[in-house]
Design a protein around this motif. Structure first.
Motif, PDB file in Angstrom:
ATOM      1  N   GLN A 103      -4.137   1.104  -4.743  1.00  0.00           N
ATOM      2  CA  GLN A 103      -4.236   2.347  -5.527  1.00  0.00           C
ATOM      3  C   GLN A 103      -2.890   3.062  -5.579  1.00  0.00           C
ATOM      4  OE1 GLN A 103      -7.624   2.822  -2.886  1.00  0.00           O
ATOM      5  NE2 GLN A 103      -8.520   4.129  -4.463  1.00  0.00           N
ATOM      6  N   LYS A 104      -2.096   2.881  -4.504  1.00  0.00           N
ATOM      7  CA  LYS A 104      -0.738   3.422  -4.491  1.00  0.00           C
ATOM      8  C   LYS A 104       0.195   2.323  -4.003  1.00  0.00           C
ATOM      9  CE  LYS A 104      -2.222   7.980  -2.892  1.00  0.00           C
ATOM     10  NZ  LYS A 104      -2.417   8.713  -1.637  1.00  0.00           N
ATOM     11  N   VAL A 105       1.400   2.270  -4.581  1.00  0.00           N
ATOM     12  CA  VAL A 105       2.415   1.360  -4.046  1.00  0.00           C
ATOM     13  C   VAL A 105       3.621   2.194  -3.626  1.00  0.00           C
ATOM     14  CG1 VAL A 105       4.010  -0.536  -4.550  1.00  0.00           C
ATOM     15  CG2 VAL A 105       1.655  -0.637  -5.403  1.00  0.00           C
ATOM     16  N   TYR A 106       3.982   2.096  -2.362  1.00  0.00           N
ATOM     17  CA  TYR A 106       5.188   2.745  -1.845  1.00  0.00           C
ATOM     18  C   TYR A 106       6.318   1.722  -1.965  1.00  0.00           C
ATOM     19  CZ  TYR A 106       2.129   6.345  -0.015  1.00  0.00           C
ATOM     20  OH  TYR A 106       1.213   7.364   0.093  1.00  0.00           O
ATOM     21  N   TYR A 107       7.280   2.044  -2.837  1.00  0.00           N
ATOM     22  CA  TYR A 107       8.347   1.084  -3.157  1.00  0.00           C
ATOM     23  C   TYR A 107       9.648   1.589  -2.532  1.00  0.00           C
ATOM     24  CZ  TYR A 107      11.175  -1.912  -6.314  1.00  0.00           C
ATOM     25  OH  TYR A 107      12.046  -2.832  -6.843  1.00  0.00           O
ATOM     26  N   ILE A 108      10.137   0.846  -1.535  1.00  0.00           N
ATOM     27  CA  ILE A 108      11.420   1.204  -0.917  1.00  0.00           C
ATOM     28  C   ILE A 108      12.466   0.357  -1.650  1.00  0.00           C
ATOM     29  CG2 ILE A 108      12.707   1.433   1.239  1.00  0.00           C
ATOM     30  CD1 ILE A 108      10.046   1.362   2.744  1.00  0.00           C
TER      31      ILE A 108
END
Ligand code: FAD
Length: 344
Positions: A77-82
């Protein structure tokens, strides 16, 4: 003053209500998403349903929009993209500092990693950076109805018992999960979620190792984790030649051969073919166990297979306890009969 700051930090760390959501570490190598990430999303989906929170993925590197899309398509549902060039290749320092920083900012309640070479290296370092615990090598995850905490089950004492571990006082709760054990998340074309670009405090000098070159090994002849049919042989084969008969049966079903550790230790076949606790965990549609006693360490790596067919001369062999079809008999008689029936 230092004591007050330390006290405040401890208070915040102990305030478990600040933590929410389940994060899955989306392992990528050379810009390719690893299958284990999809398995973690599949398992994560079950956990968020029981827990009531969001399913999120965290990915590191640059030019990874194709991976972000895949993560959404598989239920994130969420993607944390570093997004950081320095994280294109895995390094312990780079990843543990960058993801540790993201965890500190966004406070996930549960973090899941694959128990791959990378996950096994990253998990403990990340746990130390986040001042929390880690349960390594889990084979089962569940949400406790009452506490809503995660119950992490893993084999212990050489696989002779299954230990369920909880992490009541620290967050996030972290686990590495064996590849090949959990169901992959289904792909739903066009699914979208929220993309969050994460800024971290990672400095060049934090990364103490440098990847000079990536040398690919010659691709393994077998990929046991992907095989739909596995014909596995044990000490009951009597010798290495026995695998030739198993290969015929495997070929008839479009599958591959595999082995017990005892057969590998006897030098009859390479370790790449070993199924079990110290080998590969497999989940084919059909698993033939030929001349394998069914020791707990072997069963740990194959008991989730679709249909288990065991051939063994000893009617009391433990493999029959987990087999769907048990054939008591000499594999050198039974297998040729099966091949005959198939006109092969
Ligand atoms: P055996 O136990 O010797 O069984 C041979 C079977 O063949 C018997 O049941 C016999 O009745 C049957 N048989 C004999 N002749 C015939 C015939 N002609 N036709 C049909 N049946 C016949 N093992 C693994 O497999 N994978 C692992 O990853 C693994 N990890 C381990 C980790 C640890 C820490 C430890 C302590 C052990 C581990 N083991 C593992 C070893 C495990 O405990 C067993 O020793 C091993 O699985 C036994 O292999 P086997 O079934 O081939 O041999």
């Amino acid at each position: 003053f230092d004591a007050i700051v330390k006290d405040e930090i401890e208070k915040e760390e102990n305030d478990l209500t600040l933590y929410h959501d389940i994060w899955v570490f989306a392992e990528q190598r050379q810009g390719q998403l690893q299958d284990v990430a999809l398995e973690l999303l599949g398992e994560g989906k079950k956990l968020v349903n029981a827990r009531g929170c969001d399913l999120c993925a965290v990915v590191c590197g640059s030019n990874l929009s194709h991976i972000v899309d895949e993560l959404f398509a598989h239920g994130a549902q969420k993607v944390y993209y570093i997004e950081d060039d320095r994280l294109n290749q895995y390094t312990t320092d780079g990843y543990s500092i960058a993801i540790g920083d993201a965890i500190e900012q966004y406070k996930p309640e549960i973090v899941l990693l694959g128990a791959t070479h990378i996950g096994r290296d990253l998990g403990p370092c990340l746990a130390v950076n986040c001042n929390t615990g880690l349960t390594a090598d889990c084979t089962k995850l569940e949400i406790n109805e009452e506490t809503k905490g995660i119950m992490q089950t893993r084999p212990a004492f050489g696989g002779n018992l299954m230990a369920t571990i909880v992490c009541p006082n620290h967050r996030p709760q972290m686990s590495t999960v064996r590849p090949g054990v959990m169901e992959r998340a289904e792909r739903v074309e066009g699914s979208k979620g929220e993309l969050i670009k994460v800024q971290t405090k990672l400095k060049d000098e934090d990364i103490r190792t440098k990847v000079l070159e990536v040398i690919k090994t010659v691709k393994e002849k077998v990929s046991l984790t992907d095989a739909k049919v596995i014909v596995s042989g044990g000490m009951g084969l009597g010798n290495a030649e026995g695998f030739k008969l198993l290969e015929k049966l495997a070929k008839a079903f479009g599958g591959t051969v595999a082995a017990s550790r005892a057969a590998v230790d006897a030098g009859w076949i390479d370790h790449a073919y070993q199924v079990g606790q110290t080998g590969t965990t497999v989940k084919p549609n059909i698993y033939f166990a030929c001349g394998i006693s069914g020791a707990i360490q072997h069963a740990a790596g194959m008991q989730n297979s679709g249909l288990i067919i065991a051939i063994n001369t000893n009617e009391n062999a433990p493999i029959f306890d987990i087999a769907d079809i048990g054939i008591t008999g000499d594999l050198y008689k039974v297998i040729p009969e099966i091949l005959d029936e198939m006109n092969l």
